[in-house]
Design a protein around this motif. Structure first.
Motif, PDB file in Angstrom:
ATOM      1  N   ILE A   1       1.027  -1.173   0.141  1.00  0.00           N
ATOM      2  CA  ILE A   1      -0.063  -0.124  -0.120  1.00  0.00           C
ATOM      3  C   ILE A   1       0.807   1.335  -0.051  1.00  0.00           C
ATOM      4  O   ILE A   1       1.746   1.447   1.013  1.00  0.00           O
ATOM      5  CB  ILE A   1      -1.009  -0.084   1.173  1.00  0.00           C
ATOM      6  CG1 ILE A   1      -1.874  -1.281   1.187  1.00  0.00           C
ATOM      7  CG2 ILE A   1      -1.893   1.251   1.128  1.00  0.00           C
ATOM      8  CD1 ILE A   1      -2.647  -1.422   2.453  1.00  0.00           C
ATOM      9  N   VAL A   2       0.750   2.030  -1.067  1.00  0.00           N
ATOM     10  CA  VAL A   2       1.454   3.511  -1.136  1.00  0.00           C
ATOM     11  C   VAL A   2       0.560   4.284  -1.296  1.00  0.00           C
ATOM     12  O   VAL A   2      -0.323   4.449  -2.421  1.00  0.00           O
ATOM     13  CB  VAL A   2       2.565   3.142  -2.495  1.00  0.00           C
ATOM     14  CG1 VAL A   2       3.247   4.395  -2.588  1.00  0.00           C
ATOM     15  CG2 VAL A   2       3.442   2.115  -2.290  1.00  0.00           C
ATOM     16  N   ASN A   3       0.302   5.153  -0.618  1.00  0.00           N
ATOM     17  CA  ASN A   3      -0.438   6.615  -0.951  1.00  0.00           C
ATOM     18  C   ASN A   3      -2.112   5.985  -1.122  1.00  0.00           C
ATOM     19  O   ASN A   3      -2.875   6.526  -1.806  1.00  0.00           O
ATOM     20  CB  ASN A   3      -0.053   7.392  -1.921  1.00  0.00           C
ATOM     21  CG  ASN A   3       1.242   8.095  -1.593  1.00  0.00           C
ATOM     22  OD1 ASN A   3       1.517   8.390  -0.426  1.00  0.00           O
ATOM     23  ND2 ASN A   3       2.182   8.482  -2.378  1.00  0.00           N
ATOM     24  N   GLY A   4      -2.580   4.995  -0.475  1.00  0.00           N
ATOM     25  CA  GLY A   4      -3.813   4.559  -0.635  1.00  0.00           C
ATOM     26  C   GLY A   4      -4.111   3.644  -1.559  1.00  0.00           C
ATOM     27  O   GLY A   4      -4.827   2.955  -1.890  1.00  0.00           O
ATOM     28  N   GLU A   5      -2.840   3.319  -2.526  1.00  0.00           N
ATOM     29  CA  GLU A   5      -3.091   2.407  -3.779  1.00  0.00           C
ATOM     30  C   GLU A   5      -2.438   1.184  -3.353  1.00  0.00           C
ATOM     31  O   GLU A   5      -1.314   1.151  -2.730  1.00  0.00           O
ATOM     32  CB  GLU A   5      -2.258   3.046  -5.104  1.00  0.00           C
ATOM     33  CG  GLU A   5      -2.846   4.358  -5.590  1.00  0.00           C
ATOM     34  CD  GLU A   5      -1.894   4.592  -6.760  1.00  0.00           C
ATOM     35  OE1 GLU A   5      -2.592   5.370  -7.706  1.00  0.00           O
ATOM     36  OE2 GLU A   5      -1.001   4.140  -7.075  1.00  0.00           O
ATOM     37  N   HIS A   6      -2.646   0.174  -3.689  1.00  0.00           N
ATOM     38  CA  HIS A   6      -2.394  -1.314  -3.624  1.00  0.00           C
ATOM     39  C   HIS A   6      -1.589  -1.513  -4.820  1.00  0.00           C
ATOM     40  O   HIS A   6      -1.920  -2.072  -5.897  1.00  0.00           O
ATOM     41  CB  HIS A   6      -3.533  -2.321  -3.437  1.00  0.00           C
ATOM     42  CG  HIS A   6      -4.369  -2.001  -2.286  1.00  0.00           C
ATOM     43  ND1 HIS A   6      -4.689  -2.910  -1.470  1.00  0.00           N
ATOM     44  CD2 HIS A   6      -4.852  -1.091  -1.608  1.00  0.00           C
ATOM     45  CE1 HIS A   6      -5.253  -2.828  -0.242  1.00  0.00           C
ATOM     46  NE2 HIS A   6      -5.476  -1.423  -0.484  1.00  0.00           N
ATOM     47  N   ARG A   7      -0.314  -1.407  -4.824  1.00  0.00           N
ATOM     48  CA  ARG A   7       0.555  -1.305  -5.810  1.00  0.00           C
ATOM     49  C   ARG A   7       1.287  -2.534  -5.941  1.00  0.00           C
ATOM     50  O   ARG A   7       1.781  -3.194  -4.912  1.00  0.00           O
ATOM     51  CB  ARG A   7       1.652  -0.246  -5.843  1.00  0.00           C
ATOM     52  CG  ARG A   7       0.921   1.063  -6.171  1.00  0.00           C
ATOM     53  CD  ARG A   7       1.949   2.225  -6.225  1.00  0.00           C
ATOM     54  NE  ARG A   7       2.759   1.783  -7.543  1.00  0.00           N
ATOM     55  CZ  ARG A   7       3.829   2.422  -7.832  1.00  0.00           C
ATOM     56  NH1 ARG A   7       4.170   3.530  -7.228  1.00  0.00           N
ATOM     57  NH2 ARG A   7       4.554   2.216  -8.934  1.00  0.00           N
ATOM     58  N   LEU A   8       1.330  -3.205  -6.971  1.00  0.00           N
ATOM     59  CA  LEU A   8       2.043  -4.645  -7.197  1.00  0.00           C
ATOM     60  C   LEU A   8       3.697  -4.158  -7.229  1.00  0.00           C
ATOM     61  O   LEU A   8       4.196  -3.291  -7.939  1.00  0.00           O
ATOM     62  CB  LEU A   8       1.678  -5.277  -8.337  1.00  0.00           C
ATOM     63  CG  LEU A   8       0.425  -6.124  -8.411  1.00  0.00           C
ATOM     64  CD1 LEU A   8      -0.735  -5.419  -7.907  1.00  0.00           C
ATOM     65  CD2 LEU A   8       0.147  -6.833  -9.739  1.00  0.00           C
ATOM     66  N   ALA A   9       4.457  -5.031  -6.428  1.00  0.00           N
ATOM     67  CA  ALA A   9       5.767  -4.687  -6.525  1.00  0.00           C
ATOM     68  C   ALA A   9       6.454  -6.121  -6.150  1.00  0.00           C
ATOM     69  O   ALA A   9       6.027  -7.162  -5.808  1.00  0.00           O
ATOM     70  CB  ALA A   9       6.242  -3.764  -5.729  1.00  0.00           C
TER      71      ALA A   9
END
Length: 177
Positions: free
Chosen positions: A152-160
């Protein structure tokens, strides 16, 4: 969890109906998450971040799988992943951004023009034990592959991906588009 580049001969990746994935088809990626009725899905933000959307509805973006050998997609074979015909303009190939020094994560994105990162990143699909037709997507950086996870980055569920040992692989199912 690390795995060396390996090849599993003749073990096809299967969609949610148990049919082998074909390089001529496009598929929706659905994340497997605690048996939710409306499953989260993989999507793309306007600035090129690959994210997991927890809400249902809206347009879904299919992906294409491009292995070195065309035909049936086999487990652990090296392949490229791309979003197909997003905004009816072109296909966007998945890539890995440069390492975020603060988090240690390599975020997945697509090139929307001018973004820096590693081009032609190879991925692998390996069987998960979560469900009958669920898989992990591994991102190969050099000779080592790491599971794709969500952060979770700034409210986004980012794939990494991350080269640390303390992350949980994201489980995926493939639905023919």
């Amino acid at each position: 969890m690390n795995c060396l580049l390996i090849t599993c001969k003749d073990t096809a990746v299967l969609d949610v109906l148990g049919k082998p994935l074909l390089t001529t088809n496009s598929y929706y990626l659905k994340t497997v998450f605690l048996d939710l009725v409306t499953s989260p899905r993989i999507d793309l933000t306007s600035d090129g971040h690959i994210i997991e959307r927890l809400k249902s509805g809206g347009a879904r973006i299919p992906v294409g799988l491009i292995p070195k050998v065309t035909g049936i997609v086999n487990e652990s074979s090296s392949l490229l992943i791309q979003f197909n015909n997003h905004f009816n303009v072109k296909s966007y190939q998945w890539k890995v951004d440069n390492k975020d020094e603060k988090t240690g994560n390599y975020y997945l994105s697509v090139d929307m023009g001018g973004k820096k990162g590693k081009d032609n990143v190879w991925f692998q699909i390996v069987k998960s034990n979560e469900r009958k037709y669920s898989y992990n997507i591994m991102c190969c950086l050099g000779k080592t592959c790491y599971p794709v996870s969500v952060y979770i980055v700034n409210g986004e569920h980012r794939l990494a991906v991350n080269d640390r040992e303390n992350h949980i692989p994201l489980n995926f199912e493939f639905v023919k588009a």
